[in-house]
Design an enzyme around this catalytic site. Structure first.
Site, PDB file in Angstrom:
ATOM      1  N   TYR A   1       0.859  -1.184   0.000  1.00  0.00           N
ATOM      2  CA  TYR A   1       0.000   0.000   0.000  1.00  0.00           C
ATOM      3  C   TYR A   1       0.896   1.235   0.000  1.00  0.00           C
ATOM      4  O   TYR A   1       1.542   1.547   0.992  1.00  0.00           O
ATOM      5  CB  TYR A   1      -0.889  -0.059   1.243  1.00  0.00           C
ATOM      6  CG  TYR A   1      -1.874   1.060   1.457  1.00  0.00           C
ATOM      7  CD1 TYR A   1      -2.160   2.010   0.478  1.00  0.00           C
ATOM      8  CD2 TYR A   1      -2.554   1.171   2.667  1.00  0.00           C
ATOM      9  CE1 TYR A   1      -3.077   3.014   0.692  1.00  0.00           C
ATOM     10  CE2 TYR A   1      -3.472   2.166   2.904  1.00  0.00           C
ATOM     11  CZ  TYR A   1      -3.724   3.090   1.921  1.00  0.00           C
ATOM     12  OH  TYR A   1      -4.639   4.091   2.157  1.00  0.00           O
TER      13      TYR A   1
ATOM     14  N   LYS B   1      -1.339  -1.339  -4.148  1.00  0.00           N
ATOM     15  CA  LYS B   1      -2.393  -0.315  -4.135  1.00  0.00           C
ATOM     16  C   LYS B   1      -1.730   1.041  -4.233  1.00  0.00           C
ATOM     17  O   LYS B   1      -0.951   1.424  -3.355  1.00  0.00           O
ATOM     18  CB  LYS B   1      -3.228  -0.419  -2.859  1.00  0.00           C
ATOM     19  CG  LYS B   1      -4.158   0.771  -2.593  1.00  0.00           C
ATOM     20  CD  LYS B   1      -4.982   0.543  -1.337  1.00  0.00           C
ATOM     21  CE  LYS B   1      -5.615   1.797  -0.768  1.00  0.00           C
ATOM     22  NZ  LYS B   1      -6.378   2.607  -1.704  1.00  0.00           N
TER      23      LYS B   1
END
Length: 306
Positions: free
Chosen positions: A139, A167
């Site tokens: 992330y 992400k």
């Protein structure tokens, strides 16, 4: 493991963690929220992410959150556990709890606040990678961590055997494109904009979708990708336009909320529709009246009952 080891695609929201008026974690509200999200066609769910106020959960509460979510939706939708923490040992503990309760993978930022070096970031991910049995989605969240993962650093991280996805939450489309085309054959890559450009990436370049925030528009979020899967471009763009109106009204180009914090904002948007949002927990404060009105105005414009 690699991108083909998982089937995660489409719209996977990072959801809120409901607290009651006494600021206690409310398992019944969570169950109601999870069942609503399932009914609205989400393609997966992230628990204890940024939107889920992981930073104000105790270790026992985060484990209880994973236990409840796993009991409600384990095996029915892909479940990703937010395992963000300041040390790799903490993240490893959360990942093991997620595995025990039926989760399919973890979502993991570099340690927040610390602003580690590139070598320290890679070592952090390597330590977690080598100690767990779940796939990892990296992330990249510069507003929360103080670091923006470059393509070179991401290449080092995705070479780890448990890393299957990234992400992107930079708000920088140039960085998104650079890293997407640099990594898409190795890992799934999330952050597709819900416009014609994003539709082209998803349809023609095997982009994987979006790990978004809150899912407060319900079915309209996953429908962007569902319509593309059916070849219905116009219908997809109509759904995507609603998401982009929400993002423009409530957030800056760098993904910072225009009022309040993202956790309180998403909870207020759920509460305004009679859905189980609950209260934010300090240091996050409830949205002020001016912000509440702006949220309701946007929801009304998008056809959501308020």
């Amino acid at each position: 493991m690699d991108r083909n080891s998982v089937t995660w695609r489409g719209y996977i929201p990072a959801i809120t963690t409901p607290f009651d008026a006494e600021l206690r974690f409310d398992e019944k509200m969570l169950e109601d929220l999870l069942l609503w999200l399932q009914g609205e066609g989400m393609h997966g769910i992230v628990l204890a992410g940024t939107t889920g106020e992981w930073f104000s959960l105790t270790a026992d509460e985060r484990t209880a959150l994973f236990r409840k979510a796993g009991s409600v939706l384990g095996g029915k939708l892909p479940l990703l556990a937010g395992c963000n923490a300041f040390t790799p040992n903490e993240s490893i503990g959360y990942a093991r709890a997620a595995k025990e309760h039926g989760f399919d993978g973890i979502l993991l930022t570099p340690p927040p606040y610390v602003v580690p070096t590139d070598d320290e970031i890679v070592a952090f991910y390597r330590t977690v990678n080598d100690a767990i049995d779940l796939p990892i989605c990296v992330y990249n969240w510069p507003p929360g961590t103080g670091v923006d993962l470059s393509l070179d650093v991401l290449k080092r991280i995705v070479a780890l055997d448990k890393v299957v996805a990234v992400k992107n939450s930079t708000g920088d489309m140039g960085r998104f494109i650079e890293c997407f085309f640099g990594l898409k054959d190795q890992v799934r890559y999330y952050g597709v904009p819900t416009n014609e450009f994003g539709a082209s990436l998803y349809t023609h370049h095997a982009a994987d979708g979006m790990i978004g925030s809150g899912a407060v528009l319900g079915r309209d979020h996953p429908a962007f990708f569902d319509c593309l899967d059916r070849g219905q471009l116009d219908e997809a763009l109509a759904c995507g336009e609603k998401d982009r109106i929400l993002m423009t009204d409530w957030f800056t180009a760098g993904y910072r909320p225009r009022f309040g914090t993202v956790q309180a904002l998403m909870k207020e948007a759920l509460n305004a529709q009679g859905l189980p949002g609950g209260y934010p927990r300090p240091p996050v404060l409830p949205i002020a009246d001016e912000g509440k009105k702006a949220i309701r105005d946007t929801l009304s414009r998008l056809g959501r009952s308020v």
